[in-house]
Structure formats: structure tokens, C-alpha cells
Scaffold this motif. Structure first.
Motif, PDB file in Angstrom:
ATOM      1  N   ASN A 101       0.640  -1.405   0.034  1.00  0.00           N
ATOM      2  CA  ASN A 101      -0.320   0.172   0.516  1.00  0.00           C
ATOM      3  C   ASN A 101       1.035   1.337   0.552  1.00  0.00           C
ATOM      4  OD1 ASN A 101      -2.102  -1.686   0.198  1.00  0.00           O
ATOM      5  ND2 ASN A 101      -2.372  -1.633   2.013  1.00  0.00           N
ATOM      6  N   LEU A 102       2.309   0.966  -0.373  1.00  0.00           N
ATOM      7  CA  LEU A 102       2.909   2.102  -0.797  1.00  0.00           C
ATOM      8  C   LEU A 102       3.064   3.465  -1.923  1.00  0.00           C
ATOM      9  CD1 LEU A 102       6.047   0.832   1.142  1.00  0.00           C
ATOM     10  CD2 LEU A 102       4.301   2.458   2.515  1.00  0.00           C
ATOM     11  N   ASP A 103       2.935   4.040  -2.634  1.00  0.00           N
ATOM     12  CA  ASP A 103       2.712   4.776  -4.310  1.00  0.00           C
ATOM     13  C   ASP A 103       3.910   4.091  -4.751  1.00  0.00           C
ATOM     14  OD1 ASP A 103       1.852   6.751  -6.144  1.00  0.00           O
ATOM     15  OD2 ASP A 103       3.288   8.569  -5.017  1.00  0.00           O
ATOM     16  N   THR A 104       3.507   3.785  -5.744  1.00  0.00           N
ATOM     17  CA  THR A 104       4.493   3.393  -6.559  1.00  0.00           C
ATOM     18  C   THR A 104       4.313   4.305  -8.478  1.00  0.00           C
ATOM     19  OG1 THR A 104       3.063   2.375  -8.265  1.00  0.00           O
ATOM     20  CG2 THR A 104       3.943   1.051  -6.029  1.00  0.00           C
ATOM     21  N   GLY A 105       3.914   5.385  -8.144  1.00  0.00           N
ATOM     22  CA  GLY A 105       4.095   6.196  -9.609  1.00  0.00           C
ATOM     23  C   GLY A 105       5.935   7.053  -9.057  1.00  0.00           C
ATOM     24  N   ILE A 106       6.546   7.096  -8.166  1.00  0.00           N
ATOM     25  CA  ILE A 106       7.274   7.948  -8.623  1.00  0.00           C
ATOM     26  C   ILE A 106       8.470   7.510  -8.566  1.00  0.00           C
ATOM     27  CG2 ILE A 106       7.963   7.958  -5.573  1.00  0.00           C
ATOM     28  CD1 ILE A 106       9.004  10.241  -5.869  1.00  0.00           C
ATOM     29  N   TYR A 107       8.165   5.821  -7.791  1.00  0.00           N
ATOM     30  CA  TYR A 107       9.411   4.902  -8.184  1.00  0.00           C
ATOM     31  C   TYR A 107       9.710   4.703  -9.685  1.00  0.00           C
ATOM     32  CZ  TYR A 107       9.354   4.681  -2.856  1.00  0.00           C
ATOM     33  OH  TYR A 107       9.602   4.970  -2.252  1.00  0.00           O
ATOM     34  N   ALA A 108       8.288   4.686  -9.920  1.00  0.00           N
ATOM     35  CA  ALA A 108       7.996   4.249 -11.048  1.00  0.00           C
ATOM     36  C   ALA A 108       8.739   4.673 -12.247  1.00  0.00           C
ATOM     37  CB  ALA A 108       6.849   3.287 -11.793  1.00  0.00           C
ATOM     38  N   LYS A 109       8.409   6.278 -12.072  1.00  0.00           N
ATOM     39  CA  LYS A 109       8.624   7.270 -13.627  1.00  0.00           C
ATOM     40  C   LYS A 109      10.254   7.738 -13.058  1.00  0.00           C
ATOM     41  CE  LYS A 109       4.957  10.337 -12.627  1.00  0.00           C
ATOM     42  NZ  LYS A 109       4.434  11.860 -11.946  1.00  0.00           N
ATOM     43  N   GLN A 110      11.268   7.309 -12.049  1.00  0.00           N
ATOM     44  CA  GLN A 110      12.768   8.029 -11.375  1.00  0.00           C
ATOM     45  C   GLN A 110      12.662   6.678 -12.947  1.00  0.00           C
ATOM     46  OE1 GLN A 110      13.270   8.354  -7.732  1.00  0.00           O
ATOM     47  NE2 GLN A 110      12.861   9.936  -7.626  1.00  0.00           N
ATOM     48  N   PHE A 111      12.410   5.241 -12.666  1.00  0.00           N
ATOM     49  CA  PHE A 111      13.528   4.557 -12.910  1.00  0.00           C
ATOM     50  C   PHE A 111      13.339   4.863 -14.707  1.00  0.00           C
ATOM     51  CE2 PHE A 111      13.096  -0.124 -14.962  1.00  0.00           C
ATOM     52  CZ  PHE A 111      14.654  -0.371 -14.887  1.00  0.00           C
ATOM     53  N   ALA A 112      12.009   4.691 -14.770  1.00  0.00           N
ATOM     54  CA  ALA A 112      11.609   5.218 -16.291  1.00  0.00           C
ATOM     55  C   ALA A 112      12.903   6.713 -16.612  1.00  0.00           C
ATOM     56  CB  ALA A 112      10.246   5.900 -16.723  1.00  0.00           C
ATOM     57  N   ASN A 113      12.923   7.505 -15.792  1.00  0.00           N
ATOM     58  CA  ASN A 113      14.432   8.367 -15.991  1.00  0.00           C
ATOM     59  C   ASN A 113      15.029   7.762 -16.617  1.00  0.00           C
ATOM     60  OD1 ASN A 113      12.022  10.518 -16.349  1.00  0.00           O
ATOM     61  ND2 ASN A 113      12.251  10.922 -14.507  1.00  0.00           N
ATOM     62  N   ARG A 114      15.619   7.275 -15.759  1.00  0.00           N
ATOM     63  CA  ARG A 114      17.307   6.436 -16.082  1.00  0.00           C
ATOM     64  C   ARG A 114      17.539   5.255 -17.287  1.00  0.00           C
ATOM     65  NH1 ARG A 114      16.182   8.066 -11.048  1.00  0.00           N
ATOM     66  NH2 ARG A 114      18.053   8.415  -9.271  1.00  0.00           N
ATOM     67  N   ALA A 115      16.168   4.702 -17.352  1.00  0.00           N
ATOM     68  CA  ALA A 115      16.157   3.432 -18.497  1.00  0.00           C
ATOM     69  C   ALA A 115      16.668   4.244 -19.998  1.00  0.00           C
ATOM     70  CB  ALA A 115      14.642   2.429 -18.158  1.00  0.00           C
ATOM     71  N   LYS A 116      15.364   5.384 -20.076  1.00  0.00           N
ATOM     72  CA  LYS A 116      15.873   6.432 -21.413  1.00  0.00           C
ATOM     73  C   LYS A 116      17.138   6.866 -21.666  1.00  0.00           C
ATOM     74  CE  LYS A 116      11.262   8.885 -20.882  1.00  0.00           C
ATOM     75  NZ  LYS A 116      10.604  10.600 -21.095  1.00  0.00           N
ATOM     76  N   GLY A 117      17.889   7.003 -20.607  1.00  0.00           N
ATOM     77  CA  GLY A 117      19.546   7.149 -21.239  1.00  0.00           C
ATOM     78  C   GLY A 117      20.017   5.425 -20.619  1.00  0.00           C
ATOM     79  N   LYS A 118      19.470   4.927 -20.503  1.00  0.00           N
ATOM     80  CA  LYS A 118      20.165   3.233 -21.165  1.00  0.00           C
ATOM     81  C   LYS A 118      21.371   2.603 -20.237  1.00  0.00           C
ATOM     82  CE  LYS A 118      17.953   2.078 -25.922  1.00  0.00           C
ATOM     83  NZ  LYS A 118      18.185   1.771 -27.264  1.00  0.00           N
ATOM     84  N   ASN A 119      21.267   3.450 -18.847  1.00  0.00           N
ATOM     85  CA  ASN A 119      22.905   3.982 -18.746  1.00  0.00           C
ATOM     86  C   ASN A 119      22.762   2.778 -17.418  1.00  0.00           C
ATOM     87  OD1 ASN A 119      24.914   3.539 -16.147  1.00  0.00           O
ATOM     88  ND2 ASN A 119      24.989   5.900 -16.857  1.00  0.00           N
ATOM     89  N   ILE A 120      23.209   1.424 -17.193  1.00  0.00           N
ATOM     90  CA  ILE A 120      22.738  -0.281 -16.553  1.00  0.00           C
ATOM     91  C   ILE A 120      22.942   0.490 -15.554  1.00  0.00           C
ATOM     92  CG2 ILE A 120      22.893  -2.407 -17.068  1.00  0.00           C
ATOM     93  CD1 ILE A 120      23.041  -2.656 -20.100  1.00  0.00           C
ATOM     94  N   GLY A 121      24.951   0.971 -15.459  1.00  0.00           N
ATOM     95  CA  GLY A 121      24.555   0.964 -13.866  1.00  0.00           C
ATOM     96  C   GLY A 121      24.151   1.462 -12.996  1.00  0.00           C
ATOM     97  N   GLU A 122      23.240   2.684 -13.646  1.00  0.00           N
ATOM     98  CA  GLU A 122      22.245   3.547 -12.936  1.00  0.00           C
ATOM     99  C   GLU A 122      21.034   2.949 -12.343  1.00  0.00           C
ATOM    100  OE1 GLU A 122      21.680   7.246 -14.201  1.00  0.00           O
ATOM    101  OE2 GLU A 122      23.723   8.001 -13.876  1.00  0.00           O
ATOM    102  N   MET A 123      20.646   1.916 -13.363  1.00  0.00           N
ATOM    103  CA  MET A 123      19.587   1.525 -13.444  1.00  0.00           C
ATOM    104  C   MET A 123      19.559   0.178 -12.164  1.00  0.00           C
ATOM    105  SD  MET A 123      18.426   0.721 -17.417  1.00  0.00           S
ATOM    106  CE  MET A 123      16.944  -0.921 -17.053  1.00  0.00           C
ATOM    107  N   TRP A 124      20.922  -0.045 -12.025  1.00  0.00           N
ATOM    108  CA  TRP A 124      20.752  -1.689 -11.113  1.00  0.00           C
ATOM    109  C   TRP A 124      21.224  -0.561  -9.720  1.00  0.00           C
ATOM    110  CZ3 TRP A 124      20.380  -6.685 -10.506  1.00  0.00           C
ATOM    111  CH2 TRP A 124      20.908  -7.433 -11.663  1.00  0.00           C
ATOM    112  N   GLY A 125      21.549   0.141  -9.799  1.00  0.00           N
ATOM    113  CA  GLY A 125      21.327   1.464  -8.344  1.00  0.00           C
ATOM    114  C   GLY A 125      20.091   1.513  -8.075  1.00  0.00           C
ATOM    115  N   TYR A 126      20.330   2.099  -9.216  1.00  0.00           N
ATOM    116  CA  TYR A 126      17.696   1.952  -8.478  1.00  0.00           C
ATOM    117  C   TYR A 126      17.534   1.034  -8.009  1.00  0.00           C
ATOM    118  CZ  TYR A 126      13.910   5.223  -7.969  1.00  0.00           C
ATOM    119  OH  TYR A 126      12.915   6.286  -7.090  1.00  0.00           O
TER     120      TYR A 126
END
Length: 748
Positions: A597-622
């Protein structure tokens, strides 16, 4: 049954008992006479023993009195002003101790020593000054112990070590001292003149063995055989007395031990056991004979009745457990014992069956542990305790490799006898091959193959094609023995318990591909190969990651993510496959956040921003960051005021979760709060909502009951708290991913 038993039994055994007691009626006569003589002996020995005890206490008191005088000398010296001044580590009082004063001190000291009549000499040692005051003068420690009183052996080091601690009254083992070129046997006695840990003055008195022997001859005992004085088990004085004549030299003796009241000494005093056996009361013995003959038969009958009563009671209890045929065939003399023998044979047989059942249970539990390791159940205390319980010595520092043996090449699976023969031969062949390579292994059954083999070693292995040689050896032996070629696939050699799962999934991938290739046409193989998932994210690992995130187990959650990252790093994935893998992990995180029951919107957006740059290291870190935030959510939500109330709610649920009435409304009524407050408190304490936590408790209990296979699904549903079986089945399928019936069939 009862009538038959009394008619058939009771006569033979009872007659034997009666005849036996009648035959031994002479025994009371012998016993009575013997007891009479024994009584006289006992009385005589008791009187002699009491006399010896009194004598031993007197000897102990004599020695204790002398020890008291020795201790009193130390007390008197500790109160002397000159002794207290000489203890001082200063020269303030140096002028007071002129020649006349020192002569007076030495004369008084000598008089005190001579007055005790058992001392050879004495001295006062000042450890800090390294000086010795004796009746002959004041010397340095080294000069005194080197030229005046020279001890043999390690007595001097023992005395010097004892000077470092406060000694109330310490008696040391005997030693030989060369005093002014005259050898003497002495017993050192140490007494600190200060009650401190590191005394500045210690009185050391030396009991002369010759003086003490003369003292004991004067005040000792003429009745004792040996007098041995010990300290902490070490003899320091012994005095022996030979028997008065040659015959007494063969007499028995016994020892009395009396502890000292003044020190840690112990007095062991031996006395001759010279009691005389006398036979009196002959008339009483003869009268006992006549009485025994008169009442012997009656006594034998009564004893037989009393003796037979427990046997009859036992027969009553066993009568319902023996078949009628057993009773019918036991109509012979002494058949009661045959009757009991059959009962115990039956009990032993049932016990053997129970032992076999327990062995089967242990084997099943052991196989279940191995299956959990294959699925990648990450280590915890409970898991390690389970391994130790069944004698499995796996540790994180060892190396492992999983091998799968499949019998899919057998077309006819209806021949059960052949399958059993193949399984037995496989066990023998694996033992033979593994003994050649000197590796430890565990062989057990799995569902996706026929046999699984966990190979383990404390050192790394598998180099130079060893695993291929093992697989080829097993394949060749089975083919020669059983007439078909099995599939023997092995994974990589990995370190740590999680490596078992990695190796297993690698072997399983090879096995599934081989089975798929055998069943499909070559034309479609290329298309299938392209569709195979090349990243490593097993379903079992995903389930464990979700469960550990929900309960806030940060260490295990991060360990799972690290293992997934490391294993996929070895596979040299393409960028697209890596992004797909990390995205799946993030989907797992978002699903857990939603269930909490926690808000998932902000986490989904922040991960999507990292996925756009295709920086795998940042994606793993997040992904690691979000996992950490989920596990540590309790740290930020719980407060000291809510923990106590929430703990009460949690304790109530843990004790009553099998009741169908447990609900948030019931909790609110019991603890006098609103439903919303009860829900909030429970979630702040546990980290998950009430119904998810309640479901987890019930499902884990249900899984245990399903694995035992002793109850039906309906009964299990009621036992874990569901009012109807349909609600239970739906909840179980959501929680475990399969239906209860399917889980029960596959559970081991």
C-alpha cells in the motif's frame, strides 16, 4: 477370554512359585543367624569407629592448635610498630633501626620461633625492598637464598611467586633446605602481614620435619596406623606405625579424613580394623529355626500369592492385545510367560515399524532440504540448523556442482521392476565413479529429472575437464549395465550454498534444451533458440526476493540482488537483455510496493528516466536503492509509542491466527481502538498490512500440513482458520502459485 485364561493359566506357574518358596524356607534360618552375628559385628565396629573418630578429631585439634599458634604469631608481628615501619618504602624510619634495635628485634623474633617448638627457622620477606629479616640478621633476598638458606628444586620460585599475592595462611609442600651447610627437611608456611593483594611484608616460617615428627609422637595417637597431612591433595607430613606383632601386619585398615579448622590442610588418619567376630545368642538362632519350620509353608503360600499378583495384573492388561489363537496355543505349563513374550514381540515389531517410519521421514526431510538448496533458498540460521540436524556439513566456504541424471531415454516407463533396478544400479555406479575422484556427494530424486547429484568439496574442483569425465563415466557405466544411455548434465562449479542453485539451473537449462531438441524437428530449432531467455532470473529466486522484501529482510534481499547481478555478469548479456532483466527486477519492486500500500508512481517515473538513458549501472543502482528503502521502511514509520501497542496486536494475531474470527474489527474491539487505527498500528509494526500478514501465517502452516500428508484439504482449511475450503484454495493459489492439491502431490 478371562475365563479361558484362568482355567488354562495360573496352575502351572503358581505351583512353581509355591514350590520354590517352600524349598527355600530354610533361608530365613540362615538369614536370621547371619543377621544376629552381623548385628554383633556392626555394634562392635560402630563402637570402635566412634572411638577412632574421637581420636582423629583429637589429633586434628592438636595440630590445629599448633597452626593457631603459628597464625597468631603472624597476627602479633603484623601489629608490631617496627614491622609496620619496616614495611614502608621510605627511609624516614631508617635512623630508628640502629644496631641495638635490630638485635632486640632479632632476639624477640627468635624467641617467638623457639617458643613454638616445631619451627626450624623463620624470616620476614619484604618483596618490594627484596630484603629478608631473619634471626641471623638482615640480608638481601638473593644473598639469603643463595648462601644461607639454599632450597633444592623449585621451592624458591614457588615462594617468590606466592609473595606476589595476599596469603592468609598458606602451607606449601615439604622441601629440603641447606641451612648453613646443614640439610634439613622443612615445610614452608606463608602468612602476609598486610591484607592487600600485593603485601609489603610476608612472614615465612619453616616447620622442621624432625620437630613435627617428635611433636606428633608426643601428642599423637598410639592406635593409629598412619597419619598423613595433605594440602590440596599433596602430602606434607606422614607418620606410620607398624603393628605390634606379625599377625597384625595383615589386618585391614580404613581411613578417616578430618579437614583442618585453621587452614586448608586435611588430616588422613588410618586405623586398624581389628574388630572380632563373636557368635552370641545361640538360643535365639535355634528358636528362629523352629519358628521358620512352623510358619515356612504358610509364608511360602502367602509369598506365592503376592508374587503372582503383578503377573496377573500384567496379564489382565495384555489380554485384550493377544489374539484368541495365541491364547489357545499357549495351554501349557508356564504359558503366562509365553503370553507375555508374544505381547512384547508384537510391541517390538510395532517399534521397528515406527523406527522405519521415522527413518523415512528423516530421508524425506533431508531430500526436501536438498530441493530447497537447488531452488536457491538463501542461507539463514534456520536453514543452517536444518543442515546440521541431518549431518549435512555444507558451508559457505565450500565449492559445489550440481549434476542431473535423466532416464527420459527409456521409452517404456510401465516396467516398474526395470526402473527400480536402474535406480539401484545408478546409486552403485555413482558411488563407484565418485570414489575414484574422491569427492563428496548427495544423490536424491527431483521432479524435472530423475536424479540430482550435489557434488561438494572444501577445495575448488572441476578443472581439467573433471566434471565431463564424471558425467561420461556415469553415462558409460549405466549404458553398459542397464542397456540404455541416460542424459547426464552438469552445471558450473560455484562457491557458497547459493552456488548449488546456480549450478542446478545451468544443468537444468542444458537438460531442457536437450529434451526439447529430441522432441522437435531440426527445422524449428533455430526459431526456438532465438526465443530462449538468455538472462538469469529464476522464478524461485523471484519468489524469495518478494518474500524477503515484504518482511524487511534487507541482508537477504540485497544478497539475492547481488547474486542475480553477478551471475548475469558472467553470461555476457547483450544490452537489450540486461535492460530487460533490470526492468523485470524493478517490476518486482513495484509489485511489492503496491502490495504494501505504498505509492509506486514516483519510483516508476524515476526508473523510467534512468531507463531512457540506457545507463545500466544507474538502473541497477536504483533497483538496489528501492529494495533498501522497502526493507528499511519500519525504521522511519515506527515510534516508541506505537511499537508497544502494535506489538500487542501482533502477539494476539500470532497466538490466534488459526481462528476464523480473527479480523481487524475483532482486534479493534479487543484493544478498544478504531479499525483504521488498528490497521495502521499493525502495518507500522510488521511493515505489511494485516490481511497479508494473516495470510502468510496461515499459508505457511497449511504448507507444513500438506507436506505431512496426514489431513485432507477440508480439514487443513479449518485448522488454519478458513470457514470454507473454497476461500482457502483461492488464498493458497494466490500465495503459492499452485493449488493445494498440486502442492500436496509434489511435496516431499
Amino acid at each position: 477370554m478371562r475365563t479361558l485364561r484362568h482355567r488354562s493359566f495360573g496352575s502351572g506357574t503358581f505351583r512353581k512359585i509355591l514350590l520354590s518358596y517352600t524349598a527355600i524356607m530354610i533361608i530365613p534360618i540362615i538369614v536370621f543367624s547371619t543377621l544376629n552375628v552381623q548385628r554383633n559385628i556392626t555394634e562392635e565396629r560402630q563402637q570402635l569407629h566412634e572411638k577412632h573418630i574421637s581420636d582423629a578429631n583429637r589429633i586434628a585439634a592438636v595440630v590445629d592448635n599448633k597452626l593457631y599458634e603459628l597464625k597468631n604469631m603472624g597476627k602479633v608481628l603484623s601489629g608490631e610498630s617496627w614491622a609496620q615501619k619496616m614495611m614502608q618504602n621510605t627511609d624516614v624510619y631508617k635512623n630508628e633501626f640502629d644496631l641495638l634495635k635490630m638485635l632486640e628485634i632479632r632476639r624477640n623474633f627468635e624467641n617467638s620461633i623457639n617458643s613454638l617448638n616445631v619451627l626450624s627457622f623463620g624470616m620476614i620477606i619484604f618483596p618490594d625492598k627484596k630484603q629478608v629479616l631473619s634471626t641471623w640478621g638482615t640480608y638481601s633476598e638473593n644473598n639469603f637464598f643463595s648462601n644461607i638458606a639454599v632450597f633444592e628444586g623449585d621451592t624458591r620460585p614457588m615462594i617468590q611467586n606466592a609473595l606476589q599475592e595476599q596469603q592468609y595462611f598458606k602451607v606449601m609442600p615439604p622441601a629440603t633446605v641447606k641451612l648453613w651447610d646443614s640439610s634439613r627437611r622443612v615445610i614452608p608456611v606463608l602468612q602476609s602481614l598486610e591484607v592487600v593483594n600485593h603485601p609489603r611484608a610476608v612472614l615465612v616460617l619453616f616447620i622442621d620435619s624432625a620437630y613435627s615428627a617428635e611433636y606428633m609422637r608426643r601428642f599423637g595417637s598410639i592406635e593409629s596406623k598412619d597419619i598423613v597431612i595433605t594440602t590440596h591433595g599433596t602430602p606434607i607430613f606422614r607418620q606410620s606405625r607398624n603393628p605390634a606383632d606379625g599377625d597384625k601386619g595383615n589386618e585391614r585398615s580404613y581411613e578417616l579424613v578430618v579437614p583442618s579448622q585453621e587452614s586448608d590442610l586435611q588430616y588422613n588418619i588410618s586405623y586398624f580394623d581389628n574388630s572380632v567376630i563373636g557368635i552370641n545368642n545361640l538360643f535365639s538362632s535355634l528358636l528362629a529355626i523352629l519358628i521358620s519350620i512352623a510358619v515356612g509353608t504358610l509364608s511360602a503360600f502367602l509369598l506365592a500369592k503376592v508374587s503372582y499378583r503383578p503377573l496377573g495384573a500384567l496379564l489382565n492388561k495384555l489380554s485384550t492385545a493377544i489374539r484368541y489363537e495365541d491364547v489357545k496355543n499357549s495351554l501349557v505349563s508356564g504359558s503366562e510367560y509365553n503370553y507375555i513374550e508374544k505381547s512384547f514381540d508384537r510391541l517390538l515389531s510395532e517399534n521397528q515399524k515406527l523406527q522405519l517410519s521415522m527413518l523415512d521421514y528423516e530421508n524425506a526431510a533431508k531430500s526436501n532440504l536438498f530441493l530447497r538448496l537447488l531452488k536457491g533458498y538463501f542461507t539463514d540460521d534456520q536453514q543452517m540448523n536444518g543442515l546440521k540436524k541431518f549431518g549435512i556439513g555444507y558451508t559457505e566456504e565450500m565449492y559445489y556442482c550440481t549434476m542431473l541424471i535423466s532416464f527420459h531415454a527409456i521409452r517404456d516407463l510401465s516396467d516398474i521392476e526395470r526402473i527400480r533396478k536402474i535406480e539401484m544400479m545408478t546409486m552403485v555406479i555413482v558411488e563407484k565413479v565418485m570414489s575414484q575422484h574422491r569427492l563428496d556427494y548427495e544423490l536424491f530424486e527431483v521432479t524435472n529429472a530423475d536424479k540430482a547429484l550435489i557434488i561438494s568439496s572444501g577445495n575448488i574442483f572441476g578443472e581439467d575437464g573433471m566434471m565431463g569425465q564424471i558425467a561420461a563415466g556415469i553415462t558409460e557405466e549405466i549404458e553398459q549395465t542397464c542397456g540404455f544411455q541416460p542424459f547426464v548434465l552438469f552445471g558450473t562449479v560455484e562457491e557458497g550454498l547459493v552456488g548449488i542453485s546456480k549450478s542446478y539451473y545451468a544443468a537444468n537449462e542444458s537438460l531442457q534444451y536437450m529434451l526439447f531438441s529430441r522432441e522437435h524437428l531440426p527445422v524449428s530449432q533455430e526459431e526456438t533458440i532465438h526465443s530462449i531467455v538468455d538472462y538469469y532470473y529464476p522464478t524461485d529466486w523471484e519468489v524469495q526476493l518478494i518474500n524477503n522484501l515484504k518482511i524487511g529482510n534487507l541482508d537477504t534481499s540485497i544478497q539475492i540482488l547481488h547474486e542475480i547481478n553477478a551471475e548475469n555478469g558472467k553470461r555476457d548479456l547483450s544490452e537489450a537483455s540486461t535492460i530487460k532483466l533490470v526492468s523485470l527486477l524493478m517490476e518486482t519492486m513495484l509489485r511489492v510496493l503496491h502490495e504494501l500500500n505504498l505509492d509506486t508512481g514516483i519510483y516508476a517515473k524515476q526508473f523510467a528516466n534512468r531507463a531512457k538513458g540506457k545507463n545500466i549501472g544507474e538502473m541497477w543502482g536504483y533497483v538496489f536503492e528501492v529494495g533498501t528503502l522497502i526493507c528499511e521502511r519500519n525504521r522511519y514509520s515506527n515510534t516508541s509509542s506505537t511499537i508497544e501497542a502494535g506489538s500487542q496486536l501482533l502477539q494476539y494475531v500470532n497466538q490466534n491466527y488459526t481462528s476464523a474470527d480473527v479480523s481487524l474489527k475483532q482486534l479493534a474491539e479487543i484493544f478498544q481502538m478504531s479499525v483504521s487505527k488498528a490497521s495502521k498500528l499493525f502495518k507500522e509494526v510488521t511493515g505489511i498490512n494485516f490481511y497479508d500478514y494473516l495470510c502468510r501465517l496461515r499459508m505457511e502452516m497449511a504448507k507444513e500440513l500438506l507436506r505431512e500428508k496426514k489431513c485432507g484439504i477440508d480439514d487443513i482449511a479449518r485448522r488454519v482458520g478458513y470457514e470454507n475450503v473454497y476461500s482457502f484454495k483461492r488464498a493458497f493459489a494466490r500465495y503459492e502459485g499452485i493449488k493445494p492439491d498440486e502442492y500436496k502431490e509434489t511435496a516431499i
